[in-house]
Design a protein around this motif. Structure first.
Motif, PDB file in Angstrom:
ATOM      1  N   GLN A   9       0.826  -1.196   0.000  1.00 36.71           N
ATOM      2  CA  GLN A   9       0.000   0.000   0.000  1.00 36.71           C
ATOM      3  C   GLN A   9       0.866   1.254   0.000  1.00 36.71           C
ATOM      4  O   GLN A   9       0.507   2.249  -0.592  1.00 36.71           O
ATOM      5  CB  GLN A   9      -0.931  -0.005   1.201  1.00 36.71           C
ATOM      6  CG  GLN A   9      -2.020  -1.039   1.083  1.00 36.71           C
ATOM      7  CD  GLN A   9      -2.890  -1.112   2.320  1.00 36.71           C
ATOM      8  OE1 GLN A   9      -2.559  -0.559   3.363  1.00 36.71           O
ATOM      9  NE2 GLN A   9      -4.011  -1.795   2.201  1.00 36.71           N
ATOM     10  N   GLN A  10       2.005   1.224   0.651  1.00 37.99           N
ATOM     11  CA  GLN A  10       2.888   2.375   0.698  1.00 37.99           C
ATOM     12  C   GLN A  10       3.506   2.682  -0.661  1.00 37.99           C
ATOM     13  O   GLN A  10       3.916   3.785  -0.913  1.00 37.99           O
ATOM     14  CB  GLN A  10       3.994   2.155   1.726  1.00 37.99           C
ATOM     15  CG  GLN A  10       3.496   2.093   3.142  1.00 37.99           C
ATOM     16  CD  GLN A  10       2.885   3.395   3.600  1.00 37.99           C
ATOM     17  OE1 GLN A  10       3.464   4.450   3.423  1.00 37.99           O
ATOM     18  NE2 GLN A  10       1.717   3.344   4.194  1.00 37.99           N
ATOM     19  N   LEU A  14       0.039   8.156  -6.539  1.00 37.65           N
ATOM     20  CA  LEU A  14      -1.171   8.967  -6.552  1.00 37.65           C
ATOM     21  C   LEU A  14      -1.025  10.098  -7.550  1.00 37.65           C
ATOM     22  O   LEU A  14       0.000  10.775  -7.588  1.00 37.65           O
ATOM     23  CB  LEU A  14      -1.430   9.557  -5.162  1.00 37.65           C
ATOM     24  CG  LEU A  14      -1.624   8.573  -4.018  1.00 37.65           C
ATOM     25  CD1 LEU A  14      -1.822   9.333  -2.717  1.00 37.65           C
ATOM     26  CD2 LEU A  14      -2.808   7.672  -4.284  1.00 37.65           C
ATOM     27  N   ALA A  18      -5.820  13.064  -6.291  1.00 38.49           N
ATOM     28  CA  ALA A  18      -5.785  12.336  -5.023  1.00 38.49           C
ATOM     29  C   ALA A  18      -4.829  13.010  -4.040  1.00 38.49           C
ATOM     30  O   ALA A  18      -5.102  13.065  -2.836  1.00 38.49           O
ATOM     31  CB  ALA A  18      -5.374  10.885  -5.265  1.00 38.49           C
ATOM     32  N   VAL A  19      -3.723  13.528  -4.560  1.00 35.78           N
ATOM     33  CA  VAL A  19      -2.748  14.216  -3.698  1.00 35.78           C
ATOM     34  C   VAL A  19      -3.383  15.483  -3.118  1.00 35.78           C
ATOM     35  O   VAL A  19      -3.296  15.737  -1.915  1.00 35.78           O
ATOM     36  CB  VAL A  19      -1.456  14.559  -4.476  1.00 35.78           C
ATOM     37  CG1 VAL A  19      -0.544  15.448  -3.647  1.00 35.78           C
ATOM     38  CG2 VAL A  19      -0.734  13.293  -4.885  1.00 35.78           C
ATOM     39  N   GLU A  21      -6.509  16.168  -2.649  1.00 36.56           N
ATOM     40  CA  GLU A  21      -7.546  15.802  -1.688  1.00 36.56           C
ATOM     41  C   GLU A  21      -6.924  15.342  -0.370  1.00 36.56           C
ATOM     42  O   GLU A  21      -7.379  15.710   0.706  1.00 36.56           O
ATOM     43  CB  GLU A  21      -8.414  14.684  -2.273  1.00 36.56           C
ATOM     44  CG  GLU A  21      -9.589  14.318  -1.403  1.00 36.56           C
ATOM     45  CD  GLU A  21     -10.465  13.280  -2.061  1.00 36.56           C
ATOM     46  OE1 GLU A  21     -10.903  12.368  -1.334  1.00 36.56           O
ATOM     47  OE2 GLU A  21     -10.709  13.365  -3.278  1.00 36.56           O
ATOM     48  N   MET A  22      -5.859  14.581  -0.460  1.00 34.20           N
ATOM     49  CA  MET A  22      -5.190  14.054   0.721  1.00 34.20           C
ATOM     50  C   MET A  22      -4.483  15.152   1.512  1.00 34.20           C
ATOM     51  O   MET A  22      -4.551  15.198   2.738  1.00 34.20           O
ATOM     52  CB  MET A  22      -4.172  12.991   0.279  1.00 34.20           C
ATOM     53  CG  MET A  22      -3.374  12.357   1.364  1.00 34.20           C
ATOM     54  SD  MET A  22      -2.240  11.166   0.590  1.00 34.20           S
ATOM     55  CE  MET A  22      -1.301  10.670   2.009  1.00 34.20           C
ATOM     56  N   ILE A  23      -3.807  16.053   0.800  1.00 29.23           N
ATOM     57  CA  ILE A  23      -2.977  17.073   1.424  1.00 29.23           C
ATOM     58  C   ILE A  23      -3.778  18.339   1.734  1.00 29.23           C
ATOM     59  O   ILE A  23      -3.517  19.030   2.706  1.00 29.23           O
ATOM     60  CB  ILE A  23      -1.788  17.435   0.496  1.00 29.23           C
ATOM     61  CG1 ILE A  23      -0.955  16.193   0.171  1.00 29.23           C
ATOM     62  CG2 ILE A  23      -0.910  18.524   1.098  1.00 29.23           C
ATOM     63  CD1 ILE A  23      -0.290  15.557   1.355  1.00 29.23           C
ATOM     64  N   LEU A  54       2.921   7.311  -2.436  1.00 25.78           N
ATOM     65  CA  LEU A  54       2.152   7.435  -1.205  1.00 25.78           C
ATOM     66  C   LEU A  54       3.078   7.432   0.002  1.00 25.78           C
ATOM     67  O   LEU A  54       2.874   8.199   0.947  1.00 25.78           O
ATOM     68  CB  LEU A  54       1.124   6.303  -1.107  1.00 25.78           C
ATOM     69  CG  LEU A  54       0.253   6.282   0.142  1.00 25.78           C
ATOM     70  CD1 LEU A  54      -0.500   7.592   0.311  1.00 25.78           C
ATOM     71  CD2 LEU A  54      -0.705   5.107   0.087  1.00 25.78           C
ATOM     72  N   LEU A  57       4.533  10.863   0.509  1.00 22.43           N
ATOM     73  CA  LEU A  57       3.534  11.802   1.024  1.00 22.43           C
ATOM     74  C   LEU A  57       3.258  11.556   2.501  1.00 22.43           C
ATOM     75  O   LEU A  57       3.159  12.507   3.283  1.00 22.43           O
ATOM     76  CB  LEU A  57       2.242  11.696   0.216  1.00 22.43           C
ATOM     77  CG  LEU A  57       2.356  12.102  -1.252  1.00 22.43           C
ATOM     78  CD1 LEU A  57       1.091  11.729  -2.000  1.00 22.43           C
ATOM     79  CD2 LEU A  57       2.655  13.572  -1.390  1.00 22.43           C
ATOM     80  N   ASN A  58       3.173  10.284   2.894  1.00 25.49           N
ATOM     81  CA  ASN A  58       2.949   9.961   4.300  1.00 25.49           C
ATOM     82  C   ASN A  58       4.117  10.430   5.153  1.00 25.49           C
ATOM     83  O   ASN A  58       3.926  10.973   6.245  1.00 25.49           O
ATOM     84  CB  ASN A  58       2.718   8.460   4.480  1.00 25.49           C
ATOM     85  CG  ASN A  58       1.345   8.045   4.022  1.00 25.49           C
ATOM     86  OD1 ASN A  58       0.395   8.821   4.015  1.00 25.49           O
ATOM     87  ND2 ASN A  58       1.217   6.792   3.607  1.00 25.49           N
ATOM     88  N   MET A  61       3.853  14.233   5.495  1.00 23.73           N
ATOM     89  CA  MET A  61       2.818  14.646   6.428  1.00 23.73           C
ATOM     90  C   MET A  61       3.238  14.360   7.871  1.00 23.73           C
ATOM     91  O   MET A  61       2.954  15.157   8.759  1.00 23.73           O
ATOM     92  CB  MET A  61       1.488  13.959   6.105  1.00 23.73           C
ATOM     93  CG  MET A  61       0.869  14.503   4.832  1.00 23.73           C
ATOM     94  SD  MET A  61      -0.841  13.980   4.565  1.00 23.73           S
ATOM     95  CE  MET A  61      -0.740  12.228   4.724  1.00 23.73           C
TER      96      MET A  61
END
Length: 64
Positions: A9-10, A14, A18-19, A21-23, A54, A57-58, A61
């Motif tokens: 999943q990692q 994206l 999607a980025v 929306e996520m960020i 992803l 990005l994780n 964040m």
């Protein structure tokens, strides 16, 4: 088996929608942060397509 699923999943890519929306940042803000080295670099997927990992990005964040 749970760790293997988490790793897969990692490694997802994206696209910008999607980025954003996520960020929660605009395209211009993401671009500016990326140019300043304060946001993960995009990955070229094809001649006209880019995405972000992803996992990158994780990590970004988590560091904020």
């Amino acid at each position: 088996m749970g760790a293997a699923v988490a790793v897969q999943q990692q490694d997802k890519f994206l696209r910008f929608g999607a980025v954003a929306e996520m960020i929660g940042l605009s395209r211009s803000t993401i671009w500016r942060l990326e140019q300043d080295g304060k946001f993960p670099k995009r990955v070229q997927l094809g001649s006209k397509s880019v995405a972000w990992r992803l996992s990158d990005l994780n990590d970004w964040m988590s560091s904020r």
